[in-house]
Design a protein around this motif. Structure first.
Motif, PDB file in Angstrom:
ATOM      1  N   ARG A 167     -59.015  -5.367  -4.096  1.00  0.00           N
ATOM      2  CA  ARG A 167     -60.411  -5.219  -4.715  1.00  0.00           C
ATOM      3  C   ARG A 167     -61.585  -5.192  -4.012  1.00  0.00           C
ATOM      4  NH1 ARG A 167     -62.661  -9.971  -8.729  1.00  0.00           N
ATOM      5  NH2 ARG A 167     -62.875 -10.720  -6.717  1.00  0.00           N
ATOM      6  N   ASP A 168     -61.543  -6.200  -3.009  1.00  0.00           N
ATOM      7  CA  ASP A 168     -62.622  -5.969  -2.120  1.00  0.00           C
ATOM      8  C   ASP A 168     -62.419  -5.542  -0.698  1.00  0.00           C
ATOM      9  OD1 ASP A 168     -64.069  -7.647  -4.108  1.00  0.00           O
ATOM     10  OD2 ASP A 168     -62.932  -9.262  -3.576  1.00  0.00           O
ATOM     11  N   CYS A 169     -61.174  -5.326  -0.328  1.00  0.00           N
ATOM     12  CA  CYS A 169     -60.889  -5.100   1.428  1.00  0.00           C
ATOM     13  C   CYS A 169     -59.835  -4.282   1.374  1.00  0.00           C
ATOM     14  CB  CYS A 169     -60.853  -6.337   2.197  1.00  0.00           C
ATOM     15  SG  CYS A 169     -59.474  -7.419   1.597  1.00  0.00           S
ATOM     16  N   HIS A 170     -59.456  -3.730   2.486  1.00  0.00           N
ATOM     17  CA  HIS A 170     -58.446  -2.755   2.796  1.00  0.00           C
ATOM     18  C   HIS A 170     -58.093  -2.789   4.140  1.00  0.00           C
ATOM     19  CE1 HIS A 170     -61.932  -0.106   3.664  1.00  0.00           C
ATOM     20  NE2 HIS A 170     -61.115   0.466   4.584  1.00  0.00           N
ATOM     21  N   GLY A 171     -56.852  -2.411   4.323  1.00  0.00           N
ATOM     22  CA  GLY A 171     -56.557  -2.699   5.736  1.00  0.00           C
ATOM     23  C   GLY A 171     -54.736  -2.633   5.957  1.00  0.00           C
ATOM     24  N   VAL A 172     -54.314  -3.153   7.071  1.00  0.00           N
ATOM     25  CA  VAL A 172     -52.984  -2.868   7.654  1.00  0.00           C
ATOM     26  C   VAL A 172     -52.453  -4.396   7.412  1.00  0.00           C
ATOM     27  CG1 VAL A 172     -51.465  -2.432   9.372  1.00  0.00           C
ATOM     28  CG2 VAL A 172     -53.337  -0.703   8.590  1.00  0.00           C
ATOM     29  N   ALA A 173     -51.407  -4.493   6.893  1.00  0.00           N
ATOM     30  CA  ALA A 173     -50.369  -5.530   7.241  1.00  0.00           C
ATOM     31  C   ALA A 173     -49.513  -5.150   8.002  1.00  0.00           C
ATOM     32  CB  ALA A 173     -49.808  -5.964   6.143  1.00  0.00           C
ATOM     33  N   HIS A 174     -49.300  -5.920   9.346  1.00  0.00           N
ATOM     34  CA  HIS A 174     -48.283  -5.211  10.253  1.00  0.00           C
ATOM     35  C   HIS A 174     -46.813  -5.153   9.784  1.00  0.00           C
ATOM     36  CE1 HIS A 174     -51.985  -6.268  12.633  1.00  0.00           C
ATOM     37  NE2 HIS A 174     -51.794  -5.093  13.065  1.00  0.00           N
ATOM     38  N   LYS A 175     -46.492  -6.134   9.059  1.00  0.00           N
ATOM     39  CA  LYS A 175     -45.090  -6.285   8.401  1.00  0.00           C
ATOM     40  C   LYS A 175     -45.344  -6.853   7.058  1.00  0.00           C
ATOM     41  CE  LYS A 175     -43.262  -7.883  12.816  1.00  0.00           C
ATOM     42  NZ  LYS A 175     -42.411  -8.860  13.422  1.00  0.00           N
ATOM     43  N   VAL A 176     -44.579  -6.590   6.227  1.00  0.00           N
ATOM     44  CA  VAL A 176     -44.451  -7.059   4.830  1.00  0.00           C
ATOM     45  C   VAL A 176     -42.991  -7.723   4.503  1.00  0.00           C
ATOM     46  CG1 VAL A 176     -44.832  -6.910   2.384  1.00  0.00           C
ATOM     47  CG2 VAL A 176     -46.428  -5.726   3.921  1.00  0.00           C
ATOM     48  N   LEU A 177     -42.849  -8.868   4.594  1.00  0.00           N
ATOM     49  CA  LEU A 177     -41.446  -9.315   4.316  1.00  0.00           C
ATOM     50  C   LEU A 177     -41.074  -9.673   3.079  1.00  0.00           C
ATOM     51  CD1 LEU A 177     -41.728 -12.342   7.167  1.00  0.00           C
ATOM     52  CD2 LEU A 177     -41.445  -9.840   7.327  1.00  0.00           C
ATOM     53  N   GLY A 178     -39.963  -9.347   2.571  1.00  0.00           N
ATOM     54  CA  GLY A 178     -39.286  -9.505   1.096  1.00  0.00           C
ATOM     55  C   GLY A 178     -39.810  -8.466   0.373  1.00  0.00           C
ATOM     56  N   LEU A 179     -40.512  -7.212   0.688  1.00  0.00           N
ATOM     57  CA  LEU A 179     -40.667  -6.262  -0.044  1.00  0.00           C
ATOM     58  C   LEU A 179     -39.762  -4.989  -0.029  1.00  0.00           C
ATOM     59  CD1 LEU A 179     -43.314  -5.625  -1.837  1.00  0.00           C
ATOM     60  CD2 LEU A 179     -44.222  -4.179   0.206  1.00  0.00           C
ATOM     61  N   GLY A 180     -38.805  -5.122   0.930  1.00  0.00           N
ATOM     62  CA  GLY A 180     -37.880  -4.016   0.754  1.00  0.00           C
ATOM     63  C   GLY A 180     -38.549  -2.773   1.057  1.00  0.00           C
ATOM     64  N   GLY A 181     -37.924  -1.533   0.583  1.00  0.00           N
ATOM     65  CA  GLY A 181     -38.600  -0.345   0.654  1.00  0.00           C
ATOM     66  C   GLY A 181     -39.503  -0.002  -0.188  1.00  0.00           C
ATOM     67  N   GLU A 182     -39.800  -0.947  -1.084  1.00  0.00           N
ATOM     68  CA  GLU A 182     -40.830  -0.598  -1.928  1.00  0.00           C
ATOM     69  C   GLU A 182     -42.256  -0.120  -1.545  1.00  0.00           C
ATOM     70  OE1 GLU A 182     -38.923  -3.948  -5.169  1.00  0.00           O
ATOM     71  OE2 GLU A 182     -41.094  -3.968  -4.493  1.00  0.00           O
ATOM     72  N   THR A 183     -43.101   0.430  -2.378  1.00  0.00           N
ATOM     73  CA  THR A 183     -44.588   0.651  -1.916  1.00  0.00           C
ATOM     74  C   THR A 183     -45.274  -0.044  -2.891  1.00  0.00           C
ATOM     75  OG1 THR A 183     -44.539   2.789  -3.503  1.00  0.00           O
ATOM     76  CG2 THR A 183     -43.937   3.024  -1.063  1.00  0.00           C
ATOM     77  N   GLY A 184     -46.533   0.114  -2.581  1.00  0.00           N
ATOM     78  CA  GLY A 184     -47.650  -0.689  -3.665  1.00  0.00           C
ATOM     79  C   GLY A 184     -47.926   0.429  -4.697  1.00  0.00           C
ATOM     80  N   ARG A 185     -48.338  -0.312  -5.705  1.00  0.00           N
ATOM     81  CA  ARG A 185     -48.937   0.289  -7.048  1.00  0.00           C
ATOM     82  C   ARG A 185     -50.062   1.143  -6.946  1.00  0.00           C
ATOM     83  NH1 ARG A 185     -48.049  -2.272 -11.617  1.00  0.00           N
ATOM     84  NH2 ARG A 185     -49.036  -0.416 -12.436  1.00  0.00           N
ATOM     85  N   ALA A 186     -50.222   2.004  -7.540  1.00  0.00           N
ATOM     86  CA  ALA A 186     -51.096   3.351  -7.248  1.00  0.00           C
ATOM     87  C   ALA A 186     -52.499   2.597  -7.431  1.00  0.00           C
ATOM     88  CB  ALA A 186     -51.038   4.368  -8.290  1.00  0.00           C
ATOM     89  N   ASP A 187     -53.393   3.206  -6.791  1.00  0.00           N
ATOM     90  CA  ASP A 187     -54.851   2.858  -6.741  1.00  0.00           C
ATOM     91  C   ASP A 187     -55.328   2.726  -8.276  1.00  0.00           C
ATOM     92  OD1 ASP A 187     -55.643   4.923  -3.794  1.00  0.00           O
ATOM     93  OD2 ASP A 187     -54.680   3.156  -4.129  1.00  0.00           O
ATOM     94  N   GLY A 188     -56.332   1.708  -8.288  1.00  0.00           N
ATOM     95  CA  GLY A 188     -56.801   1.789  -9.539  1.00  0.00           C
ATOM     96  C   GLY A 188     -56.338   0.549 -10.534  1.00  0.00           C
ATOM     97  N   HIS A 189     -55.114   0.128 -10.227  1.00  0.00           N
ATOM     98  CA  HIS A 189     -54.655  -1.130 -10.835  1.00  0.00           C
ATOM     99  C   HIS A 189     -55.247  -2.357 -10.480  1.00  0.00           C
ATOM    100  CE1 HIS A 189     -51.143   0.830 -12.706  1.00  0.00           C
ATOM    101  NE2 HIS A 189     -51.158   1.817 -11.698  1.00  0.00           N
ATOM    102  N   ARG A 190     -55.331  -3.134 -11.488  1.00  0.00           N
ATOM    103  CA  ARG A 190     -55.912  -4.500 -11.199  1.00  0.00           C
ATOM    104  C   ARG A 190     -54.950  -5.833 -10.669  1.00  0.00           C
ATOM    105  NH1 ARG A 190     -59.328  -6.773 -15.965  1.00  0.00           N
ATOM    106  NH2 ARG A 190     -60.407  -7.854 -14.399  1.00  0.00           N
ATOM    107  N   GLY A 191     -55.356  -6.244  -9.893  1.00  0.00           N
ATOM    108  CA  GLY A 191     -54.603  -7.349  -9.252  1.00  0.00           C
ATOM    109  C   GLY A 191     -54.124  -8.653 -10.074  1.00  0.00           C
ATOM    110  N   ALA A 192     -53.143  -9.450  -9.796  1.00  0.00           N
ATOM    111  CA  ALA A 192     -52.931 -10.630 -10.448  1.00  0.00           C
ATOM    112  C   ALA A 192     -53.830 -11.589 -10.764  1.00  0.00           C
ATOM    113  CB  ALA A 192     -51.530 -11.198  -9.650  1.00  0.00           C
ATOM    114  N   GLU A 193     -54.764 -11.784  -9.582  1.00  0.00           N
ATOM    115  CA  GLU A 193     -55.888 -12.894  -9.797  1.00  0.00           C
ATOM    116  C   GLU A 193     -56.969 -12.562 -10.683  1.00  0.00           C
ATOM    117  OE1 GLU A 193     -55.234 -14.113  -4.980  1.00  0.00           O
ATOM    118  OE2 GLU A 193     -56.804 -12.529  -5.623  1.00  0.00           O
ATOM    119  N   GLU A 194     -57.005 -11.365 -11.139  1.00  0.00           N
ATOM    120  CA  GLU A 194     -58.052 -10.736 -11.908  1.00  0.00           C
ATOM    121  C   GLU A 194     -57.556 -10.451 -13.552  1.00  0.00           C
ATOM    122  OE1 GLU A 194     -60.068 -11.726  -8.917  1.00  0.00           O
ATOM    123  OE2 GLU A 194     -61.085 -10.876 -10.808  1.00  0.00           O
TER     124      GLU A 194
END
Length: 268
Positions: free
Chosen positions: A118-145
């Motif tokens: 929501r407030d920032c963008h950038g690179v996570a050098h690794k994501v552990l436990g995500l498997g081969g999944e990708t993030g949700r499409a842009d525009g979806h609201r996050g869990a915290e909101e």
């Protein structure tokens, strides 16, 4: 006190995708730099100087070679950009291998993941436990909101990592990396629509990995830095911790070494 080796000015924390202009979100690497010194961030933003130095990639690559380097010879290790002796490095990697998440750290399924929060963008050098999944499409609201839902599901939450080319403190992580770790966790939480309770900071030149939990204190440091960047309208005030200035590329033009006697006495 942050180590000069951790200064975001030449720490290599920035990645090309990190500096991509994305709506009104802020690059995560910029937050790390502002956490180190708002005045340094101001000059870097003014000059468009957010790129990492050339030698950072070689250090960052060490974070993907833990398993091979555990059994490397002294001669082989001396050819690598490690910051400790070969014996100490192997010892640190042996300790690292005792972690429950070592296999995922050593061979992550997701590398260089671009995250848009929501407030920032950038690179996570690794994501552990995500498997081969990708993030949700842009525009979806996050869990915290999301009202009435914390975004949890039955699976354990994924853990993003930040790879730092610098030296770790005796305990914990330096504040710029702490802010960055919170930022990548919050961006991942926004994309996955679920709570991400922690992130990791890797110091691969030492073979050391530290955890950053999203505590009230750490979230507060992130929010203060976000506010600092968003509210900046001119040259920020000079910082009091002038030990940071010695390693800064802007030290000769910043003016931190030219305070008046009145200012030094706290009268200005």
């Amino acid at each position: 006190m942050e180590s000069p080796a951790e200064r975001p000015a030449r720490s290599g924390d920035a990645s090309p995708a990190d500096s991509t202009v994305t709506s009104d979100t802020i690059p995560i690497s910029h937050l790390a730099r502002a956490a180190y010194c708002p005045r340094q961030y101001y000059y870097a933003e003014r000059d468009g100087d957010h790129g990492p130095p050339r030698d950072v990639a070689a250090v960052r690559d060490l974070a993907f070679e833990y398993e091979a380097n555990r059994t490397a010879t002294d001669e082989e290790l001396r050819r690598l950009p490690i910051a400790v002796s070969p014996g100490r490095y192997r010892s640190n990697l042996a300790s690292l291998a005792e972690r429950d998440d070592y296999d995922r750290l050593a061979a992550p399924a997701v590398r260089e993941a671009f995250l848009r929060g929501r407030d920032c963008h950038g690179v996570a050098h690794k994501v552990l436990g995500l498997g081969g999944e990708t993030g949700r499409a842009d525009g979806h609201r996050g869990a915290e909101e999301r009202n009435g839902s914390d975004g949890r599901d039955d699976a354990a939450p994924p853990t993003p990592t930040v790879v730092s080319p610098g030296d770790p403190p005796p305990q914990g992580v330096w504040e710029p990396q702490r802010v960055r770790a919170v930022a990548v966790a919050k961006a991942l939480a926004w994309e996955r629509e679920r709570e991400i309770p922690r992130a990791l900071v890797e110091y691969p030149a030492h073979g050391v990995v530290r955890s950053v939990r999203l505590t009230t204190r750490n979230r507060g440091a992130y929010r203060r830095t976000l506010w600092t960047v968003r509210s900046m309208r001119g040259v920020p005030s000079r910082i009091r911790e002038e030990s940071k200035c010695d390693a800064c590329d802007y030290r000769t033009t910043c003016g931190t070494k030219t305070r008046s006697l009145k200012t030094l006495l706290g009268l200005g």
